[in-house]
Design a protein around this motif. Structure first.
Motif, PDB file in Angstrom:
ATOM      1  N   ASN A  21       0.913  -0.807  -0.171  1.00  7.58           N
ATOM      2  CA  ASN A  21       0.049   0.300   0.005  1.00  7.58           C
ATOM      3  C   ASN A  21       0.728   1.224   0.225  1.00  7.58           C
ATOM      4  O   ASN A  21       0.704   2.948  -0.520  1.00  7.58           O
ATOM      5  N   GLU A  22       2.108   1.430   1.050  1.00  8.08           N
ATOM      6  CA  GLU A  22       2.529   2.471   1.347  1.00  8.08           C
ATOM      7  C   GLU A  22       3.568   2.604  -0.371  1.00  8.08           C
ATOM      8  O   GLU A  22       4.155   3.476  -0.717  1.00  8.08           O
ATOM      9  N   ARG A  25       1.211   3.955  -2.966  1.00  7.80           N
ATOM     10  CA  ARG A  25       0.743   5.474  -3.014  1.00  7.80           C
ATOM     11  C   ARG A  25       1.496   6.709  -3.679  1.00  7.80           C
ATOM     12  O   ARG A  25       1.353   7.579  -3.718  1.00  7.80           O
ATOM     13  N   LYS A  44      -0.126  -4.020   6.320  1.00  6.28           N
ATOM     14  CA  LYS A  44      -1.024  -2.570   7.177  1.00  6.28           C
ATOM     15  C   LYS A  44      -2.276  -3.400   6.785  1.00  6.28           C
ATOM     16  O   LYS A  44      -2.721  -3.679   6.451  1.00  6.28           O
ATOM     17  N   ARG A  46      -6.263  -2.786   9.241  1.00  7.60           N
ATOM     18  CA  ARG A  46      -6.713  -2.107   9.481  1.00  7.60           C
ATOM     19  C   ARG A  46      -6.645  -0.575  11.087  1.00  7.60           C
ATOM     20  O   ARG A  46      -6.213  -1.350  11.806  1.00  7.60           O
ATOM     21  N   SER A  78     -15.898  -1.456  -0.185  1.00  6.79           N
ATOM     22  CA  SER A  78     -14.532  -2.001   0.864  1.00  6.79           C
ATOM     23  C   SER A  78     -15.684  -3.281   0.536  1.00  6.79           C
ATOM     24  O   SER A  78     -15.031  -4.499   0.606  1.00  6.79           O
ATOM     25  N   LEU A 119      -8.371  -3.793   2.866  1.00  2.00           N
ATOM     26  CA  LEU A 119      -7.611  -2.515   3.652  1.00  2.00           C
ATOM     27  C   LEU A 119      -8.294  -1.349   2.241  1.00  2.00           C
ATOM     28  O   LEU A 119      -6.942  -1.827   1.091  1.00  2.00           O
ATOM     29  N   GLN A 121      -7.999   2.266   1.614  1.00  2.00           N
ATOM     30  CA  GLN A 121      -7.592   4.528   1.988  1.00  2.00           C
ATOM     31  C   GLN A 121      -7.812   4.635   1.157  1.00  2.00           C
ATOM     32  O   GLN A 121      -7.472   4.740  -0.408  1.00  2.00           O
ATOM     33  N   SER A 122      -8.028   5.879   1.346  1.00  2.82           N
ATOM     34  CA  SER A 122      -9.346   6.962   0.639  1.00  2.82           C
ATOM     35  C   SER A 122      -7.822   8.755   0.609  1.00  2.82           C
ATOM     36  O   SER A 122      -8.283   8.887   2.122  1.00  2.82           O
ATOM     37  N   GLU A 123      -8.462   9.392   0.191  1.00  2.00           N
ATOM     38  CA  GLU A 123      -7.190  11.190  -0.332  1.00  2.00           C
ATOM     39  C   GLU A 123      -9.111  11.553  -0.909  1.00  2.00           C
ATOM     40  O   GLU A 123      -8.805  10.440  -2.003  1.00  2.00           O
TER      41      GLU A 123
END
Length: 251
Positions: A21-22, A25, A44, A46, A78, A119, A121-123
């Motif tokens: 995930n990192e 990104r 990662k 939750r 999800s 997992l 993840q959102s921005e």
């Protein structure tokens, strides 16, 4: 806006990474990219949790997409990604139809033990969601660590064959894209929610959870069109859960 779904040709495979995930990104990695890794040292989960990949054949996957916030319910993402993963599992391992289900909102269970976690993840920026999808699935292993023995298991009884992991990942990319396309079409969302409820670990189960700073117990009614879990409590009150609390449990 221009949607950015996953592109089969933008796949990567890494021998080792701290977190897929990192890694994905990174702004230098374009939207539509996805990655699988042979090893992940700081996966990662939750909240502050970590994801521990188990066994000799794990799937360690992340993808990056971009969607209009006005056209999608983020809590649904999800659960629809979970359905994409479950459909891929059924395609490759039809014997799992009998014992493998979605545990709302973002896990896959074989019987009563976890085999996969998701997992998302959102921005949010200028009406757009930049979304990273992380998936960990434990295909096969010879043993489970003692501290996870009551909670986790493996999907398969036998090791994967040559090329199976890559074929599974490529099909998963297609299923994720189809899940997102469905989310963008309200006429199809309820149809897929029916399928999800039919393959839900919590279907008709009685659960106990913390809600509004108190413990409640009730029967699961289903999942609404926004992705919330519907519960009918012992007192006849209908409540909606957006997520599970640490005290959530099946009775």
């Amino acid at each position: 806006m221009q949607y950015r779904l996953l592109k089969p040709e933008l796949g990567h495979r890494l021998p080792s990474v701290s977190s897929t995930n990192e890694w994905i990104r990174d702004p230098e990695i374009p939207f539509g990219s996805w990655v699988i890794a042979d090893e992940q040292t700081a996966g990662k989960g939750r909240g502050q949790n970590v994801w521990q990949s188990l066994g000799e054949d794990p799937l360690i996957f992340s993808g990056k997409i971009r969607l209009s916030a006005a056209e999608i319910s983020l809590p649904l993402v999800s659960i629809f990604i979970s359905s994409a993963l479950l459909k891929t599992i059924y395609r490759f391992f039809p014997e799992r139809l009998e014992d493998t289900t979605i545990k709302w909102p973002n896990d896959i269970y074989k019987k009563d033990k976890k085999v996969a976690g998701i997992l998302v993840q959102s921005e949010f920026t200028n009406g757009v969601y930049d979304i990273v999808i992380g998936i960990g699935l434990n295909f096969f292993g010879k043993q489970i660590p003692e501290h996870l023995n009551e909670k986790a298991t493996y999907l398969c009884e036998n090791p994967l064959g040559e090329g199976d992991l890559e074929r599974f990942a490529n099909q998963l990319v297609l299923e994720i894209n189809q899940a997102v396309i469905t989310l963008l079409d309200q006429s199809q969302v309820l149809k897929d929610l029916v399928w999800i409820e039919e393959h839900s670990l919590l279907k008709n189960k009685v659960i106990e959870t913390e809600w509004e700073e108190r413990m409640v117990r009730g029967r699961v009614l289903g999942i609404d069109e926004l992705g919330f879990l519907l519960i009918m409590t012992e007192t006849g009150q209908k409540i909606e859960l957006m997520d599970t609390s640490p005290k959530f449990r099946i009775i």
